[in-house]
Design a protein around this motif. Sequence first.
Motif, short mmCIF file in Angstrom:
data_model
loop_
_atom_site.label_atom_id
_atom_site.label_comp_id
_atom_site.label_asym_id
_atom_site.label_seq_id
_atom_site.Cartn_x
_atom_site.Cartn_y
_atom_site.Cartn_z
N UNK A 145 0.80 -1.08 0.01
CA UNK A 145 -0.25 -0.32 -0.38
C UNK A 145 0.94 1.43 -0.24
N UNK A 146 2.06 0.92 -0.29
CA UNK A 146 3.13 2.67 -0.06
C UNK A 146 3.01 3.40 -1.11
N UNK A 147 3.33 2.76 -2.17
CA UNK A 147 2.42 3.79 -3.69
C UNK A 147 1.38 3.98 -3.28
N UNK A 148 0.19 3.61 -2.70
CA UNK A 148 -0.96 4.59 -3.58
C UNK A 148 -1.59 5.18 -2.34
N UNK A 149 -0.87 4.95 -0.97
CA UNK A 149 -1.03 5.40 0.12
C UNK A 149 0.12 7.13 -0.47
N UNK A 150 0.67 6.69 -0.46
CA UNK A 150 1.55 8.78 -0.93
C UNK A 150 0.38 9.01 -2.42
N UNK A 151 0.31 8.36 -3.30
CA UNK A 151 -0.60 9.08 -4.16
C UNK A 151 -1.51 9.49 -3.47
N UNK A 152 -2.33 8.91 -2.98
CA UNK A 152 -3.34 10.00 -1.90
C UNK A 152 -3.47 10.96 -1.55
N UNK A 153 -2.30 10.80 -0.45
CA UNK A 153 -1.96 12.32 -0.08
C UNK A 153 -1.34 13.24 -0.93
N UNK A 154 -0.41 12.87 -1.82
CA UNK A 154 -0.49 14.08 -2.81
C UNK A 154 -2.02 14.62 -3.91
N UNK A 155 -3.18 13.71 -3.88
CA UNK A 155 -3.77 13.92 -4.14
C UNK A 155 -4.96 15.50 -3.25
N UNK A 156 -4.70 14.54 -1.83
CA UNK A 156 -5.34 15.70 -1.01
C UNK A 156 -4.74 16.79 -0.45
N UNK A 157 -2.56 16.75 -1.03
CA UNK A 157 -2.70 17.83 -0.80
C UNK A 157 -1.89 18.92 -1.74
N UNK A 158 -2.57 18.55 -3.07
CA UNK A 158 -2.66 19.99 -3.84
C UNK A 158 -2.84 20.92 -3.35
#
Length: 159
Positions: A145-158
């Motif tokens: 889940x590391x890459x998927x979690x990181x992707x979600x954070x990047x979407x949420x913090x844009x």
Amino acid sequence: SEHTVQPFHIHHIIPFRTFLEITEANKLSNLITLCPECHKLAEQNSKIRTGLAGLAYIMHKLAALYLLCDEGDIGYMSDASNSKLDRDASIIFFDRHPGGIGLSSELHNEIPSLLKKSLEVIDNCSCDDGCPACVGPSGEFGLPGKADSKFLIQILTKE
């Protein structure tokens, strides 16, 4: 009259890569046919659920540090389709003491910095796919889940 035949995809309900034996992965009870568009959506939904679970895991670990409390004082849940709140995806933090003591309310104001710190922890963790020090040892069906979690954070913090 000519008919256009649309190709269907075979989708593994439990992902193929989680099995040790090919015959177990390819049992009929684990297979469904989907149109290409629905197959893409099924794969994306799995990644969202895995990423959301990993994000909830790391945010919960960090929440205890932000609130200066025990991990057991604050609870959490993640739901990729939270119909109760009319949301597509949710991470919910709640006080675990009966009646609450205000921890989850206090945490609400810290979400932006908690997301930023979560991304920092994930980026600095030396594991490949997830571990107890970052997003947890595994996501849905043991998927990393590391890459998927990181992707979600990047979407949420844009911004």
